[in-house]
Design an enzyme around this catalytic site. Structure first.
Site, PDB file in Angstrom:
ATOM      1  N   CYS A 130       8.890  -9.779 -12.619  1.00  0.00           N
ATOM      2  CA  CYS A 130       7.601 -10.356 -12.246  1.00  0.00           C
ATOM      3  C   CYS A 130       6.638 -10.306 -13.428  1.00  0.00           C
ATOM      4  O   CYS A 130       6.419  -9.242 -14.011  1.00  0.00           O
ATOM      5  CB  CYS A 130       7.004  -9.580 -11.070  1.00  0.00           C
ATOM      6  SG  CYS A 130       5.389 -10.204 -10.548  1.00  0.00           S
ATOM      7  N   CYS A 492       7.396   4.563   9.100  1.00  0.00           N
ATOM      8  CA  CYS A 492       7.093   3.969   7.806  1.00  0.00           C
ATOM      9  C   CYS A 492       6.273   4.929   6.951  1.00  0.00           C
ATOM     10  O   CYS A 492       5.919   4.602   5.821  1.00  0.00           O
ATOM     11  CB  CYS A 492       6.348   2.643   7.973  1.00  0.00           C
ATOM     12  SG  CYS A 492       4.779   2.799   8.870  1.00  0.00           S
ATOM     13  N   GLU A 531      11.243   4.071   4.381  1.00  0.00           N
ATOM     14  CA  GLU A 531      11.286   4.220   5.839  1.00  0.00           C
ATOM     15  C   GLU A 531      12.238   5.369   6.152  1.00  0.00           C
ATOM     16  O   GLU A 531      13.229   5.575   5.442  1.00  0.00           O
ATOM     17  CB  GLU A 531      11.809   2.934   6.480  1.00  0.00           C
ATOM     18  CG  GLU A 531      11.563   2.817   7.961  1.00  0.00           C
ATOM     19  CD  GLU A 531      10.358   1.959   8.293  1.00  0.00           C
ATOM     20  OE1 GLU A 531      10.096   1.755   9.489  1.00  0.00           O
ATOM     21  OE2 GLU A 531       9.670   1.506   7.360  1.00  0.00           O
TER      22      GLU A 531
END
Length: 544
Positions: A130, A492, A531
């Site tokens: 990115c 989470c 998670e």
């Protein structure tokens, strides 16, 4: 108020927040635990007369010692009792950073990453995909090989139970190796880029007198918040989004650019992938196996079309539509931008429809592994006569029914419970769509969650998947009084999970629990998030 007084006032507020001792599992609290641990290990090297802390906005050169559970690097200057939090860094990095906020009493400073002076052995910048990495606050770990990311997340789970559960080592089992995502990029089925309002749009004057609000003079940055700086960075593309979501991002950016004159304030955009699926035939296999992208049209009614119809009508469908060959199916992928529209997801052979703006797991690629793991571990750990077979399931915080639907075949009867009526309506529809005959769904406040339950606890399993803040004591005490044979805690936020699991292990009255297993899942590769699933079995219960 002078500028110095302003900064002094806000420094005091930040200092108070950083030093909170409440066990909420917030980022600040998690970071403080890591800072204290690091400084404690290095206390023998502390100078008798430490040098003064560098001023805000000054630059420092720091060697990174470890990655915190928040995903940021932590370093300490030689002889210091003060840590520096530097994002986008790995152990061994020597970096230049700018101090953004100082918390002297908490013994750490937050910094803005500037550059790497000398890379650590773990850093591999060729992995970064990115162009906005190290600016955008979305990802923290793109420079780390994926196996090291998974190991870091295993360590995060271990530290969470060490720091937040109040349990001794022998009561916490060995944490399993983190189960990775099949996709490390292109996995997010939902993104919510935003743009800020015109300068002064949030001022008191603008709120008192709407006519005084300024209009946009140009298109503002559309994207995500920068790391360590309260500023939105313009993001043209996000490689962790699915192909459909990335295409939708381009379409929405173009729309906002064309319609910016209509806006008087900032807005958050919704980009949610939706899937339509049809069984593959020999004719379709050849015709539809290649991805296609269409341009400039309406997506209305797309979810009711077959993939073949999508292809045949692609000149009438929005530019975010793609056709994919998935095992025994042909799938059409689209991007929904209307919060109230209905999105469709598939988990193995199960189908789930939800309001696009509502919560659903954002990495579809790992959901098969995730739900399979829970199916395989929810049965009692032993088949001895002491533990009776489980026949009933309670899915607390059930949402749109993910666990009720995917686990229903294991039980004679299942009940999903949620506080939101809209979620219960969606769950009932999803159970019907999957031909689930043994499930019911009810709306109930968390404080009265078990009042409608008539299942015998010794034959019942409870799945809980609360929000990030975890469960409150009232709910946990309800759960302990009910005393189900099995508890599956999905979270989470592993830190609030550890806190709550500690309460269940300590127990109440005749009911307490033992942890069978702890397992991390990497729903968000390239980020510090993990998670976690904890499987617990009731112990020392009076036999009925």
């Amino acid at each position: 108020m002078t500028k110095a007084q302003y900064h002094q006032k806000h420094d005091a507020k930040r200092q108070k927040k950083a030093c909170k001792t409440t066990n909420e599992g917030s980022n600040e609290e998690v970071l403080l635990a890591d800072v204290n641990s690091l400084l404690e290990r290095g206390r023998d090297n502390v100078l008798l007369t430490p040098f003064p802390l560098p001023e805000r906005f000054s630059e420092v050169e720091v060697t990174i010692s470890e990655i915190s559970s928040t995903g940021d690097g932590i370093g300490v200057l030689p002889g210091s009792v003060h840590a520096y939090i530097v994002p986008f860094t790995v152990p061994g990095d020597v970096v230049k950073a700018k101090i953004v906020n100082r918390f002297p009493e908490a013994r750490y400073s937050l910094t803005e990453f500037l550059r790497v002076i000398k890379p650590g052995a773990m850093r591999n910048d060729s992995l970064i995909k990115c162009p906005y990495f190290a600016k955008c606050g979305g990802c923290q770990l793109q420079m780390l090989p994926y196996d090291i990311q998974l190991q870091h997340k295993k360590t995060t789970v271990e530290k969470a139970y060490r720091n937040f559960s109040s349990l001794t080592g022998e009561t916490v089992p060995t944490v399993g190796a983190t189960i990775g995502s099949p996709l490390q990029y292109g996995y997010r089925t939902k993104l919510t880029p935003h743009f800020d309002g015109p300068p002064g749009s949030l001022s008191r004057k603008a709120k008192r007198d709407p006519s005084s609000k300024k209009l946009f003079e140009s298109v503002p940055p559309i994207g995500f918040q920068m790391k360590a700086v309260r500023k939105t960075i313009d993001i043209e593309d996000c490689p962790i989004g699915t192909d459909a979501v990335r295409a939708g991002m381009k379409t929405e950016r173009r729309r906002v650019t064309e319609e910016i004159a209509k806006y008087t304030k900032g807005a958050t955009l919704l980009l949610r992938e939706s899937t339509t699926r049809a069984p593959k035939t020999n004719a379709q296999t050849t015709e539809l196996s290649a991805d296609i992208t269409t341009e400039d049209a309406d997506v209305t009614g797309l979810n009711n079309m077959s993939p073949l119809a999508i292809k045949n009508n692609h000149d009438k469908i929005d530019g975010t539509t793609e056709i994919k060959d998935i095992k025994n199916y042909i799938e059409g992928k689209t991007c929904i931008t209307d919060q109230r529209a209905i999105s469709t997801e598939y988990v193995d052979s199960f189908v789930f429809k939800n309001t696009a703006g509502a919560f659903f797991q954002n990495n579809n690629s790992i959901l098969s592994r995730f739900t399979t793991y829970i199916r395989e571990h929810i049965e009692p750990a032993t088949k001895s006569h002491v533990i009776k077979p489980l026949k009933y399931l309670i899915d607390a915080y059930s949402g749109s029914g993910l666990f009720t639907v995917t686990l229903s075949s294991l039980f004679s009867s299942s009940m999903g419970i949620d506080i939101a009526e809209a979620s219960v309506v969606a769950a009932r529809a999803n159970a019907s769509a999957n031909n689930i005959q043994n499930a019911s769904f009810v709306t109930a406040d968390a404080s009265k969650l078990f009042e409608q339950v008539t299942y015998p606890p010794e034959k019942t399993a409870v799945v809980i998947d609360p929000p990030r803040k975890g469960c409150d004591n009232a709910f946990l005490h309800q759960l302990l009084r009910f005393g189900p044979q099995k508890v599956v805690y999905v979270s989470c936020n592993v830190h609030t999970q550890a806190r709550d699991v500690g309460v269940l292990v300590e127990g109440l009255g005749n009911h307490r629990y033992a942890i069978d297993s702890l397992q991390g899942f990497d729903f968000f590769p390239q980020t510090g998030h993990v998670e976690a699933v904890a499987i617990l079995t009731r112990q020392n219960t009076l036999q009925p």
